[in-house]
Design an enzyme around this catalytic site. Structure first.
Site, PDB file in Angstrom:
ATOM      1  N   CYS A 140      11.838  12.629  -5.763  1.00 24.89           N
ATOM      2  CA  CYS A 140      11.237  12.621  -4.985  1.00 24.89           C
ATOM      3  C   CYS A 140       9.657  13.555  -4.526  1.00 24.89           C
ATOM      4  CB  CYS A 140      11.201  12.195  -4.248  1.00 24.89           C
ATOM      5  SG  CYS A 140      11.365  10.262  -4.201  1.00 24.89           S
ATOM      6  N   HIS A 166       3.753   6.615  -1.682  1.00 22.91           N
ATOM      7  CA  HIS A 166       4.535   7.612  -2.361  1.00 22.91           C
ATOM      8  C   HIS A 166       5.134   7.814  -4.265  1.00 22.91           C
ATOM      9  CE1 HIS A 166       7.703   9.640  -2.427  1.00 22.91           C
ATOM     10  NE2 HIS A 166       8.906   9.591  -2.231  1.00 22.91           N
TER      11      HIS A 166
HETATM   12  C1  LIG Z   1      10.354  -1.539   1.397  1.00 28.82           C
HETATM   13  C2  LIG Z   1      10.550  -2.398   0.142  1.00 28.82           C
HETATM   14  C3  LIG Z   1      11.732  -3.346  -0.292  1.00 28.82           C
HETATM   15  C4  LIG Z   1       9.770  -3.561   0.011  1.00 28.82           C
HETATM   16  O1  LIG Z   1       9.382  -4.444  -1.115  1.00 28.82           O
HETATM   17  P1  LIG Z   1       8.857  -6.102  -1.770  1.00 28.82           P
HETATM   18  O2  LIG Z   1       9.719  -6.902  -0.344  1.00 28.82           O
HETATM   19  O3  LIG Z   1       9.282  -6.130  -2.917  1.00 28.82           O
HETATM   20  O4  LIG Z   1       7.636  -5.779  -1.498  1.00 28.82           O
HETATM   21  P2  LIG Z   1       5.892  -6.532  -2.132  1.00 28.82           P
HETATM   22  O5  LIG Z   1       5.982  -5.724  -2.912  1.00 28.82           O
HETATM   23  O6  LIG Z   1       6.260  -7.964  -2.854  1.00 28.82           O
HETATM   24  O7  LIG Z   1       4.912  -6.146  -1.026  1.00 28.82           O
HETATM   25  C5  LIG Z   1       5.157  -7.394   0.194  1.00 28.82           C
HETATM   26  C6  LIG Z   1       3.850  -7.443   1.251  1.00 28.82           C
HETATM   27  O8  LIG Z   1       4.830  -5.814   1.872  1.00 28.82           O
HETATM   28  C7  LIG Z   1       4.107  -4.686   1.888  1.00 28.82           C
HETATM   29  N1  LIG Z   1       4.897  -3.467   1.635  1.00 28.82           N
HETATM   30  C8  LIG Z   1       5.352  -3.663   0.346  1.00 28.82           C
HETATM   31  N2  LIG Z   1       6.531  -2.143   0.764  1.00 28.82           N
HETATM   32  C9  LIG Z   1       5.575  -1.995   2.441  1.00 28.82           C
HETATM   33  C10 LIG Z   1       6.094  -0.331   2.754  1.00 28.82           C
HETATM   34  N3  LIG Z   1       7.184  -0.462   2.440  1.00 28.82           N
HETATM   35  N4  LIG Z   1       5.388  -0.285   3.988  1.00 28.82           N
HETATM   36  C11 LIG Z   1       4.599  -1.527   4.621  1.00 28.82           C
HETATM   37  N5  LIG Z   1       3.855  -2.463   3.665  1.00 28.82           N
HETATM   38  C12 LIG Z   1       4.692  -3.119   2.695  1.00 28.82           C
HETATM   39  C13 LIG Z   1       3.198  -4.814   0.333  1.00 28.82           C
HETATM   40  O9  LIG Z   1       1.542  -4.579   0.931  1.00 28.82           O
HETATM   41  C14 LIG Z   1       2.812  -6.279   0.490  1.00 28.82           C
HETATM   42  O10 LIG Z   1       1.763  -6.758   1.328  1.00 28.82           O
HETATM   43  P3  LIG Z   1       1.460  -7.919   1.031  1.00 28.82           P
HETATM   44  O11 LIG Z   1       1.678  -9.333   0.487  1.00 28.82           O
HETATM   45  O12 LIG Z   1      -0.021  -8.375   2.520  1.00 28.82           O
HETATM   46  O13 LIG Z   1       0.150  -7.764  -0.070  1.00 28.82           O
HETATM   47  C15 LIG Z   1       9.899  -1.610  -1.092  1.00 28.82           C
HETATM   48  O14 LIG Z   1       9.071  -1.480  -1.087  1.00 28.82           O
HETATM   49  C16 LIG Z   1      11.128  -0.634  -1.223  1.00 28.82           C
HETATM   50  O15 LIG Z   1      11.881  -0.570  -0.833  1.00 28.82           O
HETATM   51  N6  LIG Z   1      10.326   1.338  -0.456  1.00 28.82           N
HETATM   52  C17 LIG Z   1      11.335   1.920  -0.752  1.00 28.82           C
HETATM   53  C18 LIG Z   1      10.789   2.967  -2.111  1.00 28.82           C
HETATM   54  C19 LIG Z   1      12.242   3.897  -1.779  1.00 28.82           C
HETATM   55  O16 LIG Z   1      13.385   4.018  -1.994  1.00 28.82           O
HETATM   56  N7  LIG Z   1      11.280   5.180  -2.049  1.00 28.82           N
HETATM   57  C20 LIG Z   1      11.972   6.272  -2.237  1.00 28.82           C
HETATM   58  C21 LIG Z   1      12.089   6.475  -1.136  1.00 28.82           C
HETATM   59  S1  LIG Z   1      13.496   7.870  -1.344  1.00 28.82           S
END
Ligand SMILES: CC(C)(COP(=O)(O)OP(=O)(O)OC[C@H]1O[C@@H](n2cnc3c(N)ncnc32)[C@H](O)[C@@H]1OP(=O)(O)O)[C@@H](O)C(=O)NCCC(=O)NCCS
Length: 386
Positions: free
Chosen positions: A84, A333
């Site tokens: 990242c 990100h």
């Molecule tokens: C948080 C997380 C688990 C959500 O995944 P998910 O449940 O599959 O989410 P989806 O892609 O199905 O999205 C569902 C809804 O939440 C929203 N959403 C998804 N992730 C979000 C986040 N992190 N913050 C805000 N909204 C988020 C989407 O826009 C979507 O909204 P909508 O239904 O109105 O369109 C995933 O984004 C994640 O693992 N994030 C961390 C990524 C990471 O680890 N990066 C490296 C960092 S070191």
């Protein structure tokens, strides 16, 4: 003899779930940066590209493909991967090459294309960026690892899950003012606290999303920048740091040694202290990360960042605005692009292009970006040139 290094141009795609290929994204951002700098591709002496998961979009060895598509196939390109933190680590190399005088002008472009793989596959791919033998391979994904860090912080210091929620609320608020942000949704503390648990104590709104996107910069020496007659920003400090790859190898997981060391070097080179920084773009992959970053960078005393964030010190109008772009949390990100996107924000802030999210009277800014749980990091400091 060394050169002063300047940012002469910047460009970015929107961040989000995007349809373009990885190459199209990189080219769109690069062309915007080239136009913004008022140069042509022929002025570019070398290309630096940051990317992690090119293979997910069927393209590795991405640098020569980008250079060829820009019409400069004989200009050397280099792809750099640092999880990242790829963008900031790549920026450091691009900076060093102009600083040392190898090139007058270079392209620095970061890109990622991942969302088409879906959340489960993206989570697996990202876990390869951890120390897979100890962490990812045993089921510790990044939300899980940062949840451990959050637990350690909340049990060591006087801070609560509600305090962490204020980081998310503030960054979503800033993201509303950024036309290129991934997540455009104003949220309340209550909504953060009631959002689905991802890895306790972290909930949906404590996490950054998976994003696609690209960001690009044109870096050059001062003579080149001055002769262009265009606005530019000077890079006055640069530092890199490292930490044990797996968090189990660290004495204290409520601080990230790579950040502390990179920041020390950057402050020393720039001849400034944390008090001189007018705003910062920091690595808020999870709300807890922003809290720890702002302490490691010296903006707040250890253990105080969560409550001071709650009191509004990091808001756009606060004492030290953090992540005016919306940060990783709301701007998004796309991991290969993030560190370069932070500098695009600094360029826009200092050249009058940040609109409603402009930080008033800002002259010195800092960017901070790390890989994995901070195994690698780089910090850069910028000065507005009037
Ligand atoms: C948080 C997380 C688990 C959500 O995944 P998910 O449940 O599959 O989410 P989806 O892609 O199905 O999205 C569902 C809804 O939440 C929203 N959403 C998804 N992730 C979000 C986040 N992190 N913050 C805000 N909204 C988020 C989407 O826009 C979507 O909204 P909508 O239904 O109105 O369109 C995933 O984004 C994640 O693992 N994030 C961390 C990524 C990471 O680890 N990066 C490296 C960092 S070191």
């Amino acid at each position: 003899m060394t050169n002063k290094v300047c940012v002469l141009g910047a460009g970015s795609t929107t961040y989000g779930k995007l349809n373009e290929s990885i190459i199209e994204l990189a080219l769109n951002a690069s062309r915007e940066a080239i136009i913004s700098a008022g140069i042509t591709p022929k002025d570019i002496g070398a290309g630096y590209i940051s990317n992690v998961f090119g293979a997910a979009d069927k393209q590795v060895h991405i640098a020569p493909v980008i250079m060829s598509n820009l019409g400069i196939p004989y200009v050397p390109g280099l792809t750099i991967e640092s999880a990242c933190g790829s963008g900031s680590v790549m920026l450091r190399e691009a900076f060093a090459n102009v600083y040392a005088g190898f090139y007058d002008c270079v392209l620095a472009v970061g890109v990622e294309k991942i969302t088409h793989t879906g959340t489960a596959q993206s989570t697996t791919l990202f876990s390869y960026c951890s120390d897979f033998f100890y962490e990812g391979g045993n089921g510790a994904s990044f939300p899980g690892l940062f949840a451990s860090i959050a637990r350690a912080y909340l049990s060591t210091y006087k801070a609560t899950e509600e305090d962490l929620a204020y980081v998310a609320v503030k960054n979503h608020e800033n993201g509303m003012l950024n036309p290129k942000a991934h997540v455009k949704r104003r949220i309340t503390v209550d909504e953060v606290l009631r959002s689905p648990v991802v890895a306790s104590p972290l909930k949906l709104y404590d996490c950054c999303p998976f994003s696609d996107g690209a960001s690009a910069l044109i870096l050059c020496n001062e003579k080149f920048a001055k002769s262009s007659g265009r606005p530019y920003v000077e890079i006055i400090g640069s530092g890199r740091g490292a930490s044990p790859a797996a968090i189990q190898g660290r004495e204290d997981i409520t601080t990230i040694p790579s950040t502390v060391n990179a920041a020390k070097q950057a402050y020393k080179m720039a001849g400034v202290t944390p008090k001189d920084i007018d705003f910062a773009e920091v690595h808020d992959c999870f709300t807890i990360a922003e809290v720890i970053d702002t302490e490691d960078l010296g903006f707040f005393e250890k253990g105080k960042a969560a409550s001071l964030t709650r009191e509004g010190e990091t808001k756009l109008t606060g004492r030290i605005p953090i992540n005016p772009s919306g940060g990783l949390k709301a701007k998004g990100h796309p991991i290969g692009a993030t560190g370069i996107g932070q500098v695009v924000e600094v360029f826009e802030q200092f050249t009058g292009k940040a609109g409603q999210r402009t930080v008033k009277d800002a002259e010195i800014a800092l960017t901070h970006n790390f890989g994995a749980t901070g195994a690698s990091a780089a910090v850069h400091i910028f000065k507005k040139v009037n």
